[in-house]
Design an enzyme around this catalytic site. Structure first.
Site, PDB file in Angstrom:
ATOM      1  N   LYS A 128       0.816  -1.221   0.000  1.00  0.00           N
ATOM      2  CA  LYS A 128       0.000   0.000   0.000  1.00  0.00           C
ATOM      3  C   LYS A 128       0.848   1.268   0.000  1.00  0.00           C
ATOM      4  O   LYS A 128       0.442   2.275  -0.562  1.00  0.00           O
ATOM      5  CB  LYS A 128      -0.976  -0.008   1.175  1.00  0.00           C
ATOM      6  CG  LYS A 128      -2.030  -1.097   1.008  1.00  0.00           C
ATOM      7  CD  LYS A 128      -3.303  -0.837   1.741  1.00  0.00           C
ATOM      8  CE  LYS A 128      -4.339  -1.852   1.269  1.00  0.00           C
ATOM      9  NZ  LYS A 128      -5.593  -1.785   1.958  1.00  0.00           N
ATOM     10  N   LYS A 153      -4.445 -10.345  -6.532  1.00  0.00           N
ATOM     11  CA  LYS A 153      -5.615 -10.540  -5.672  1.00  0.00           C
ATOM     12  C   LYS A 153      -6.774  -9.653  -6.144  1.00  0.00           C
ATOM     13  O   LYS A 153      -6.552  -8.516  -6.546  1.00  0.00           O
ATOM     14  CB  LYS A 153      -5.197 -10.119  -4.248  1.00  0.00           C
ATOM     15  CG  LYS A 153      -6.195 -10.411  -3.169  1.00  0.00           C
ATOM     16  CD  LYS A 153      -5.697  -9.885  -1.826  1.00  0.00           C
ATOM     17  CE  LYS A 153      -6.113  -8.433  -1.629  1.00  0.00           C
ATOM     18  NZ  LYS A 153      -6.537  -8.073  -0.283  1.00  0.00           N
ATOM     19  N   LYS A 204     -10.467  -4.180  -3.763  1.00  0.00           N
ATOM     20  CA  LYS A 204     -11.362  -3.023  -3.889  1.00  0.00           C
ATOM     21  C   LYS A 204     -10.660  -1.868  -4.580  1.00  0.00           C
ATOM     22  O   LYS A 204     -11.276  -1.086  -5.286  1.00  0.00           O
ATOM     23  CB  LYS A 204     -11.762  -2.517  -2.498  1.00  0.00           C
ATOM     24  CG  LYS A 204     -12.574  -3.457  -1.675  1.00  0.00           C
ATOM     25  CD  LYS A 204     -12.941  -2.744  -0.365  1.00  0.00           C
ATOM     26  CE  LYS A 204     -13.180  -3.715   0.749  1.00  0.00           C
ATOM     27  NZ  LYS A 204     -12.429  -3.407   1.963  1.00  0.00           N
TER      28      LYS A 204
HETATM   29  N1  AQP Z   1      -9.271 -11.387  -2.968  1.00  0.00           N
HETATM   30  C1  AQP Z   1      -9.629 -11.849  -1.771  1.00  0.00           C
HETATM   31  N2  AQP Z   1      -9.864 -13.178  -1.592  1.00  0.00           N
HETATM   32  C2  AQP Z   1     -10.238 -13.664  -0.388  1.00  0.00           C
HETATM   33  N3  AQP Z   1     -10.434 -12.882   0.702  1.00  0.00           N
HETATM   34  C3  AQP Z   1     -10.228 -11.546   0.562  1.00  0.00           C
HETATM   35  N4  AQP Z   1     -10.336 -10.515   1.426  1.00  0.00           N
HETATM   36  C4  AQP Z   1     -10.011  -9.366   0.797  1.00  0.00           C
HETATM   37  N5  AQP Z   1      -9.700  -9.626  -0.479  1.00  0.00           N
HETATM   38  C5  AQP Z   1      -9.820 -10.975  -0.656  1.00  0.00           C
HETATM   39  C6  AQP Z   1     -10.751 -10.656   2.827  1.00  0.00           C
HETATM   40  O1  AQP Z   1     -11.827  -9.750   3.046  1.00  0.00           O
HETATM   41  C7  AQP Z   1     -11.778  -9.303   4.394  1.00  0.00           C
HETATM   42  C8  AQP Z   1     -11.938  -7.810   4.463  1.00  0.00           C
HETATM   43  O2  AQP Z   1     -10.905  -7.158   3.822  1.00  0.00           O
HETATM   44  P1  AQP Z   1     -10.667  -5.611   4.094  1.00  0.00           P
HETATM   45  O3  AQP Z   1     -11.913  -4.858   3.948  1.00  0.00           O
HETATM   46  O4  AQP Z   1      -9.932  -5.424   5.351  1.00  0.00           O
HETATM   47  O5  AQP Z   1      -9.763  -5.129   2.958  1.00  0.00           O
HETATM   48  P2  AQP Z   1      -8.618  -5.755   2.204  1.00  0.00           P
HETATM   49  O6  AQP Z   1      -8.143  -7.071   2.698  1.00  0.00           O
HETATM   50  O7  AQP Z   1      -7.576  -4.716   2.110  1.00  0.00           O
HETATM   51  O8  AQP Z   1      -9.442  -5.977   0.905  1.00  0.00           O
HETATM   52  P3  AQP Z   1      -9.164  -5.412  -0.480  1.00  0.00           P
HETATM   53  O9  AQP Z   1     -10.331  -5.673  -1.308  1.00  0.00           O
HETATM   54  O10 AQP Z   1      -7.887  -5.947  -0.995  1.00  0.00           O
HETATM   55  O11 AQP Z   1      -9.082  -3.859  -0.251  1.00  0.00           O
HETATM   56  P4  AQP Z   1      -7.940  -2.904  -0.695  1.00  0.00           P
HETATM   57  O12 AQP Z   1      -7.918  -2.932  -2.177  1.00  0.00           O
HETATM   58  O13 AQP Z   1      -8.373  -1.584  -0.126  1.00  0.00           O
HETATM   59  O14 AQP Z   1      -6.688  -3.436  -0.090  1.00  0.00           O
HETATM   60  C9  AQP Z   1     -10.476  -9.805   5.002  1.00  0.00           C
HETATM   61  O15 AQP Z   1     -10.761 -10.944   5.781  1.00  0.00           O
HETATM   62  C10 AQP Z   1      -9.667 -10.203   3.792  1.00  0.00           C
HETATM   63  O16 AQP Z   1      -8.787 -11.264   4.081  1.00  0.00           O
END
Ligand code: AQP
Length: 337
Positions: A115, A198, A201
């Site tokens: 990040k 991955k 979002k």
């Molecule tokens: N691609 C994924 N596959 C499986 N699990 C996932 N999680 C996130 N992406 C995947 C799981 O979702 C939960 C919440 O995640 P978060 O809101 O804390 O954000 P994150 O992990 O940072 O999700 P993103 O989508 O990847 O957001 P950005 O792009 O902002 O970094 C967690 O349990 C995570 O493991």
């Protein structure tokens, strides 16, 4: 009885990775093990570690809470709350835990590296300290189990490490070492555009993910255009090796249909993607559309969501307050007894 805690950030829209990697498992757990105590928070204090829009934060928090409820988290069985509404307790414990977190360990966190990118010197302290706040989110409830996607495994290991350091330093087995629960067939859902990334979002292309708010037409279109390779589907799971996009679509199908990858392969072996993709679209729409519809209903009148978040915060506070008091006592702080 397990005490389960997990959360999601109110950043952008939830996608299929968040659903299959985490939210669906929370719902399955809640229903399969009714004896557990469940705490599901919207981690809004984490969401501000990256640039965000202050005018949308409260709305996004309600949207995530709506997604939890629409997917099947029952506010009677699980406390649903915003992290910031118990933020005094999470934040205070974070500070205490920060005094026993080694910088060398924070330096190894891959999420920070991803990040912060190349400009880590300019990244905020909040982004760097994110895993310490996450440890506090878990330990403030002395949670025993934390269901997350695979990407959160490293942060969970740090939380366990901090808990063990506390127990060792103060010679008391106070914190339970929280167990990660990385469940289901889709622990890491990949981008629809690139099977090595991955599903996320914050990825630029909306075509790389299926959002829980996408219409059936959008879902069908995204799956139709999802990257694949020219070969038909293999007749064994081993045949998916070196074919990340095919593996991802099979994994999504399996998780959504509560099947194993072997079962999906047995059904589609030798079939072309042109035959598999419409089946995957239909299944995705069948599972996601009712969640989207229920989210819309819930968000049409925010009073219900607000009441659920308020009630959840009260329940969470009741669990957390005595834990923080005991932590401070163990650490030797003055208090009126
Ligand atoms: N691609 C994924 N596959 C499986 N699990 C996932 N999680 C996130 N992406 C995947 C799981 O979702 C939960 C919440 O995640 P978060 O809101 O804390 O954000 P994150 O992990 O940072 O999700 P993103 O989508 O990847 O957001 P950005 O792009 O902002 O970094 C967690 O349990 C995570 O493991």
């Amino acid at each position: 009885m397990k005490r389960i805690l997990s959360g999601m950030q109110p950043t952008y829209q939830l996608h299929l990775g968040n659903y299959l990697g985490a939210l669906k498992n929370w719902v399955d757990l809640q229903n399969a093990e009714p004896e557990n105590e469940n705490l599901y928070c919207v981690v809004d204090m984490h969401a501000i570690t990256m640039p965000y829009d202050r005018d949308s934060l409260a709305k996004a928090t309600r949207e995530i809470a709506a997604a939890y409820i629409a997917a099947g988290i029952d506010p009677k069985k699980s406390a649903i709350f915003a992290q910031s509404s118990v933020g005094d307790l999470h934040g205070e414990l974070m500070w205490l835990l920060a005094t026993m977190t080694q910088i060398g360990k924070l330096n190894r966190m891959t999420q920070f590296k991803d990040k912060a990118g190349k400009n880590a010197e300019k990244a905020g302290l909040g982004l760097y300290a994110y895993p310490v706040l996450m440890a506090a989110d878990i330990l403030i409830y002395n949670a025993t189990h934390v269901p997350v996607g695979e990407d959160q495994k490293q942060h969970l290991e740090l939380a366990r490490d901090i808990a063990a350091t506390f127990n060792h330093r103060y010679e008391k087995e106070f914190f339970t070492l929280p167990e990660p629960m990385i469940m289901g067939a889709a622990t890491r859902v990949m981008s629809l555009r690139d099977g090595s990334q991955k599903m996320s979002k914050s990825a630029e292309s909306d075509m790389s993910r299926i959002n829980l708010t996408d219409t059936p037409e959008m879902i069908a279109d995204k799956i139709k255009r999802a990257k694949t390779d020219p070969n038909p589907l293999p007749d064994s799971v081993e045949g998916l090796e070196g074919r990340p996009e095919a593996a991802n679509l099979i994994t999504i199908y399996a998780a959504m249909n509560n099947q194993t990858k072997e079962q999906v392969i047995a059904e589609f072996a030798g079939k072309q993607f042109s035959e598999f993709k419409p089946k995957l679209s239909d299944l995705t729409v069948e599972k996601i559309a009712p969640i989207t519809a229920r989210m819309r209903e819930l968000l049409a009148d925010q009073t219900e969501i607000d009441a659920i978040l308020k009630d959840g915060a009260e329940k969470a506070r009741l669990v957390a307050e005595p834990i923080l008091t005991e932590v401070k006592d163990i650490m030797g702080f003055w208090s009126l007894k």
